[in-house]
Each structure stands twice: as structure tokens, then as C-alpha cells.
Design a protein around this motif. Sequence first.
Motif, PDB file in Angstrom:
ATOM      1  N   ALA A 143      10.013  -1.889  10.979  1.00  0.00           N
ATOM      2  CA  ALA A 143      10.293  -0.478  10.705  1.00  0.00           C
ATOM      3  C   ALA A 143       9.672  -0.166   9.347  1.00  0.00           C
ATOM      4  O   ALA A 143       9.757  -0.976   8.420  1.00  0.00           O
ATOM      5  CB  ALA A 143      11.786  -0.201  10.693  1.00  0.00           C
ATOM      6  N   SER A 144       9.041   0.993   9.232  1.00  0.00           N
ATOM      7  CA  SER A 144       8.382   1.305   7.964  1.00  0.00           C
ATOM      8  C   SER A 144       8.474   2.790   7.653  1.00  0.00           C
ATOM      9  O   SER A 144       8.632   3.624   8.543  1.00  0.00           O
ATOM     10  CB  SER A 144       6.907   0.884   8.006  1.00  0.00           C
ATOM     11  N   ALA A 145       8.363   3.075   6.356  1.00  0.00           N
ATOM     12  CA  ALA A 145       8.424   4.455   5.873  1.00  0.00           C
ATOM     13  C   ALA A 145       7.321   4.681   4.852  1.00  0.00           C
ATOM     14  O   ALA A 145       6.928   3.743   4.145  1.00  0.00           O
ATOM     15  CB  ALA A 145       9.781   4.745   5.239  1.00  0.00           C
ATOM     16  N   GLY A 190       0.820  -1.200   0.000  1.00  0.00           N
ATOM     17  CA  GLY A 190       0.000   0.000   0.000  1.00  0.00           C
ATOM     18  C   GLY A 190       0.856   1.251   0.000  1.00  0.00           C
ATOM     19  O   GLY A 190       1.754   1.413  -0.828  1.00  0.00           O
ATOM     20  N   SER A 191       0.594   2.130   0.942  1.00  0.00           N
ATOM     21  CA  SER A 191       1.263   3.429   0.970  1.00  0.00           C
ATOM     22  C   SER A 191       2.529   3.437   1.816  1.00  0.00           C
ATOM     23  O   SER A 191       3.117   4.489   2.044  1.00  0.00           O
ATOM     24  CB  SER A 191       0.308   4.495   1.517  1.00  0.00           C
ATOM     25  N   ARG A 192       2.981   2.245   2.273  1.00  0.00           N
ATOM     26  CA  ARG A 192       4.178   2.199   3.122  1.00  0.00           C
ATOM     27  C   ARG A 192       5.126   1.101   2.656  1.00  0.00           C
ATOM     28  O   ARG A 192       4.717   0.102   2.041  1.00  0.00           O
ATOM     29  CB  ARG A 192       3.808   1.970   4.595  1.00  0.00           C
ATOM     30  N   PHE A 193       6.408   1.299   2.972  1.00  0.00           N
ATOM     31  CA  PHE A 193       7.427   0.289   2.717  1.00  0.00           C
ATOM     32  C   PHE A 193       7.847  -0.276   4.071  1.00  0.00           C
ATOM     33  O   PHE A 193       8.188   0.469   4.987  1.00  0.00           O
ATOM     34  CB  PHE A 193       8.639   0.898   2.004  1.00  0.00           C
ATOM     35  N   TYR A 194       7.838  -1.623   4.175  1.00  0.00           N
ATOM     36  CA  TYR A 194       8.061  -2.271   5.460  1.00  0.00           C
ATOM     37  C   TYR A 194       9.350  -3.087   5.479  1.00  0.00           C
ATOM     38  O   TYR A 194       9.663  -3.815   4.526  1.00  0.00           O
ATOM     39  CB  TYR A 194       6.895  -3.219   5.782  1.00  0.00           C
ATOM     40  N   LEU A 195      10.058  -2.955   6.586  1.00  0.00           N
ATOM     41  CA  LEU A 195      11.172  -3.842   6.902  1.00  0.00           C
ATOM     42  C   LEU A 195      10.715  -4.709   8.062  1.00  0.00           C
ATOM     43  O   LEU A 195      10.465  -4.207   9.163  1.00  0.00           O
ATOM     44  CB  LEU A 195      12.408  -3.036   7.306  1.00  0.00           C
ATOM     45  N   ASN A 196      10.574  -6.010   7.809  1.00  0.00           N
ATOM     46  CA  ASN A 196      10.122  -6.935   8.845  1.00  0.00           C
ATOM     47  C   ASN A 196      11.301  -7.739   9.373  1.00  0.00           C
ATOM     48  O   ASN A 196      12.132  -8.236   8.608  1.00  0.00           O
ATOM     49  CB  ASN A 196       9.045  -7.870   8.300  1.00  0.00           C
ATOM     50  N   PHE A 197      11.359  -7.893  10.689  1.00  0.00           N
ATOM     51  CA  PHE A 197      12.489  -8.552  11.332  1.00  0.00           C
ATOM     52  C   PHE A 197      12.114  -9.916  11.925  1.00  0.00           C
ATOM     53  O   PHE A 197      12.899 -10.506  12.651  1.00  0.00           O
ATOM     54  CB  PHE A 197      13.058  -7.660  12.440  1.00  0.00           C
ATOM     55  N   ASN A 256       1.157  -3.618  15.912  1.00  0.00           N
ATOM     56  CA  ASN A 256       1.451  -4.989  15.474  1.00  0.00           C
ATOM     57  C   ASN A 256       2.854  -5.382  15.918  1.00  0.00           C
ATOM     58  O   ASN A 256       3.698  -5.789  15.117  1.00  0.00           O
ATOM     59  CB  ASN A 256       1.308  -5.137  13.959  1.00  0.00           C
ATOM     60  N   GLY A 257       3.106  -5.254  17.199  1.00  0.00           N
ATOM     61  CA  GLY A 257       4.439  -5.483  17.741  1.00  0.00           C
ATOM     62  C   GLY A 257       5.217  -4.181  17.768  1.00  0.00           C
ATOM     63  O   GLY A 257       4.733  -3.132  17.328  1.00  0.00           O
ATOM     64  N   PRO A 258       6.443  -4.208  18.273  1.00  0.00           N
ATOM     65  CA  PRO A 258       7.262  -2.987  18.307  1.00  0.00           C
ATOM     66  C   PRO A 258       7.467  -2.440  16.892  1.00  0.00           C
ATOM     67  O   PRO A 258       7.751  -3.199  15.965  1.00  0.00           O
ATOM     68  CB  PRO A 258       8.590  -3.472  18.916  1.00  0.00           C
ATOM     69  N   SER A 259       7.329  -1.140  16.731  1.00  0.00           N
ATOM     70  CA  SER A 259       7.392  -0.547  15.393  1.00  0.00           C
ATOM     71  C   SER A 259       8.035   0.836  15.441  1.00  0.00           C
ATOM     72  O   SER A 259       7.781   1.614  16.353  1.00  0.00           O
ATOM     73  CB  SER A 259       5.981  -0.436  14.811  1.00  0.00           C
ATOM     74  N   ILE A 260       8.876   1.131  14.450  1.00  0.00           N
ATOM     75  CA  ILE A 260       9.492   2.451  14.319  1.00  0.00           C
ATOM     76  C   ILE A 260       9.081   3.057  12.981  1.00  0.00           C
ATOM     77  O   ILE A 260       9.176   2.412  11.932  1.00  0.00           O
ATOM     78  CB  ILE A 260      11.025   2.375  14.408  1.00  0.00           C
ATOM     79  N   ASP A 261       8.627   4.300  13.032  1.00  0.00           N
ATOM     80  CA  ASP A 261       8.275   5.046  11.827  1.00  0.00           C
ATOM     81  C   ASP A 261       9.529   5.728  11.308  1.00  0.00           C
ATOM     82  O   ASP A 261      10.145   6.538  12.003  1.00  0.00           O
ATOM     83  CB  ASP A 261       7.196   6.075  12.170  1.00  0.00           C
TER      84      ASP A 261
END
Length: 245
Positions: A194-196, A177-184, A229-234
Amino acid sequence: MKRRGFITGAASLCASRSFAQTGADNALALSGDRFAMNGAEFMLADVLAPPLYVLDDETPPHFEASRSALQTLLSGVIEVEDVLPPTRWGVRPVIVRTSAATLQEILAATGAVRVAPQTDHHDVIRRLLALEAQARAERRGLWALSAYRVFDAADADGAVGAFNLIEGTVLTAEKHGSRFYLNFGEDFREDFTASAPSRLSARWAEDGFDLAALRGARVRVRGFVEAINGPSIDLNHPLQIERLD
């Protein structure tokens, strides 16, 4: 907290982007990265000191030591430069220089602050990151305290609710969608992410920093950690991420 002004005529100088300031002995440090002068409030850009809040009737670990470090350095100030527009509360992000270095550099080197990228001065931020890394390796200042430890991405629940550093290996790196996700982790609903915004990730890719290329890489991510949805950094700045491999 009462704020005190200093140096007659400073009010008119504050209207300019950069102004000289010699021996600001009467400046008032409000925290390790904020100070007041002549009714105006300033924050040191690209760094973050232990925040001013009270929890269970106790001040945060290292708050007073960090504030005291800034107070001491303010007496050697020779220049204050605005580097971003004021915040909605009128606080002015600045770089502050002494004859030897910026206050940001001195405080990062002594472990009084952590790096929190804000500006487009990427070379400056990279230098701050290097100084922070050395302070962290030598456990200087706040880095000697467990409250400011670097969290492992596999066990990052304790990082929620504050600005923290988290290290781990990126399992997947993809746009949704409108975000790019880094899943660990395997479960994006529980594991660290982490997502942007996609518009930012696309701009960063054009500038040579492609989030998609981080798949499989070991990285360090910094920012305010929320429980989404768990720990998350913008992510809103490319230098929030450091490759470690």
C-alpha cells in the motif's frame, strides 16, 4: 437505464448545498449507493455498494439486494447535503438523512455497502467503520458472501481488479522517491503493498497519523486493488487504514 425525476421544483433546490426532501417516493436507485432525481444523479459519500457491471452475463453478487435496500430507504429521505464537488460526470456526492439516521449508516449496518473514505468528516467515517465491523462480524448482507471476504495480505492476488479489504502485518514502512510505501512481504515486486504520495503522508504525519509508525503493526487496508508489482492499493485517505493491534 432511464432516470425518473421526482418532486416538482426539485431542480431549483438542487443548486443549493443542502435541501429538505420529504418522502422521496419517486426517487430511482441506480445501485446501492447511487440514485437519480429530476435529471440529476447522486452518490452516497464515504460508502461503496456492489458496482454496476456485468460479468459473464451475470450481475455482481448482492448488487440487486443493495440497490433494493437503497430504493426502500429513499422513501424516508428528509435531507440531501452536498459534501464534495460533483465528479467529472456531474454526479454529486452527498449525505442523505432520514429522521432516524443517514442512509450511509443504515446501509453500512445492514451490510448493503462497504466503507470507502472520501470526505474530511473523519468522525462520520469512523462511525461507519464501526457499523461495518459489526455487520461483518455478524455476516450481514454482502459480508456473508465470499466475493466480499477480507483478504490476507499473504494471499491477496485474488483481490486484484476490485475494491477490497486486505489485512496483514506491515513489514517495512518507508519513503522511496515521491511515494511512501507499506510493504507486507519480503519481495516488494510480488507481495502486497500500500502506498501514498509523499506529500499526503507528510500531511498525515503532521495531523498525527504517521505511516512510518505502522512498521510491525497489524492493519486492515481498503481500496481498489491493482496489479503493480503484486497486489497494490493507492492510499489517498488516512482512514483507508485501520490498526488492528
